[in-house]
Scaffold this active site. Sequence first.
Site, PDB file in Angstrom:
ATOM      1  N   LYS A  79       1.710  -0.908  -7.407  1.00 35.32           N
ATOM      2  CA  LYS A  79       2.500  -0.051  -8.297  1.00 35.32           C
ATOM      3  C   LYS A  79       3.600  -0.893  -9.656  1.00 35.32           C
ATOM      4  O   LYS A  79       4.237  -1.514  -8.724  1.00 35.32           O
ATOM      5  CB  LYS A  79       2.643   0.702  -7.415  1.00 35.32           C
ATOM      6  CG  LYS A  79       3.611   1.654  -7.418  1.00 35.32           C
ATOM      7  CD  LYS A  79       4.185   2.242  -6.550  1.00 35.32           C
ATOM      8  CE  LYS A  79       5.467   3.692  -5.844  1.00 35.32           C
ATOM      9  NZ  LYS A  79       5.072   5.059  -4.712  1.00 35.32           N
ATOM     10  N   SER A 154       5.663   9.367  -5.708  1.00 32.60           N
ATOM     11  CA  SER A 154       5.659   8.133  -7.120  1.00 32.60           C
ATOM     12  C   SER A 154       4.611   7.551  -6.773  1.00 32.60           C
ATOM     13  O   SER A 154       4.098   6.275  -8.169  1.00 32.60           O
ATOM     14  CB  SER A 154       6.413   7.406  -7.346  1.00 32.60           C
ATOM     15  OG  SER A 154       7.058   6.801  -5.579  1.00 32.60           O
ATOM     16  N   SER A 178       6.192   9.380  -1.198  1.00 37.13           N
ATOM     17  CA  SER A 178       5.177   9.253  -2.296  1.00 37.13           C
ATOM     18  C   SER A 178       3.841   8.366  -1.996  1.00 37.13           C
ATOM     19  O   SER A 178       3.387   7.867  -2.645  1.00 37.13           O
ATOM     20  CB  SER A 178       6.565   7.705  -3.458  1.00 37.13           C
ATOM     21  OG  SER A 178       7.568   8.247  -3.654  1.00 37.13           O
TER      22      SER A 178
END
Length: 480
Positions: A79, A154, A178
């Site tokens: 990520k 996210s 997220s």
Amino acid sequence: MTITDWLDADATAQAEARARGELTSEALMAATLERIAARNPALTAIVALREADALMAEARAADETAPRSWLHGLPIAVKDLVDVAGIRSTSGSPIYADHVPKTDGLLAHRLRQAGAILIGKTNVPEFGLGSHSMNPVYGTTLNPYDTTRSAGGSSGGAGAALAARMVAVADGSDAMGSLRNPAGWNNIYSLRPTWGLIPGEPGGDMYMHPLSTLGPMARSPRDVAGLLQILAQPDPRVPLARSLPPLDPGRDVAGLRLGWLADWGGAYPMEEGILDTCATALEALDALGCIVEPLPAPFPASDIWQSWTTLRSFAQAGAHRSLYADPTQRALLKPEMQWEIERGLALDAEAVLRASELRSAWFARAARLFETYDALILPSAQCWPFPAAWRYPQEITGRALDTYHRWMEVVTPVSLLGLPAVTLPAGFGGPHDLPIGLQVFARPGADPALLTLAEAYDAATRWPDRRPPPVSQTVPPAAR
């Protein structure tokens, strides 16, 4: 099985095939890069992809060395909120558009030590704010099930990459849904672990207001559990750590008592079809022998929201106030980040204390609920994947939303308390036949029990077997 079959399998199956000599890291890497080249241009899920020659060399080296863990030799994209040595790590912000770290962050270090091959990054919203993975550095991540729609965030890049079979397992992080929102919207699994189980990056404030946590995502619960075991190791530099209890995937889930909270007594507006789709998914839990009971709202949603938004702004202001103080850098911050920092800087001690008191009261109430119920359940989001050209939804079922993140309010009861929550794919519905999920959450430390439930649910439903349609190489300009 062909190499395409192995790409479509979960990471555990890939690792087992590699251990048997049926699959090499070199072959898997070559096929992975070919698939990324074919599918990623239409999705923008994986970013900062490394050069193919270097990745192929690492894959060949992995085939020639003893395995370090079950992840050894498997490709993984990290990520883009995590620093990875030698890979552009931007957090989706133009401020860090050219940032190439010299050292790995803690999570990337653990993946590398486990023998995983770090191929690049997965896309995020700027600084992880907003639950819609769009940023001015790379653009917008699109949903593989409908490339005109959001993949969430996210961890949206990770969710889309998993759904599109470009990687088999991925890391994510979760403050305000997220891990849960993109898992639900991409028809996969995730675990928001008990806060403190996976250590965050050592540095800065590590005591005052823990709101976010790292966590695993995958197309199968066993992959989620496998990655959790690699990441959930205490670090002596990080306080307030927890140890991972033993996992027990064979445990019978019959008799578990589950409380269905639906829309929290009407406090959370839901788009048409979400509650119906989730209710149908609950039937699978009932068929497993679980006792699913509807519950009224156990605590005022307004108090949870007040506490959450106060502590969130306080934390954002503390973490990013130096960027805001520099006019040049401030101009590069997204409006939502500027709003959070300004709110946080305006808070006084009494407001922060009041938020902490409300948080404590909700924790005490939840503890009493968990004396009766093994877990509680909510939808993973309040709306279906929305058009990718939007910044965020402005209303739900005619109810106006007053902030950029109000449409994700349903995740705050879990986030505020740092509870473990597993996301289960709930099926497809709504006007565009898109995915949604269930967030199943429990008392602190109940992560193994949640994963056991997810394993039984997956065996009964196999929702991730419903794959996205073939993606187009072209993307509507409005989505960019």
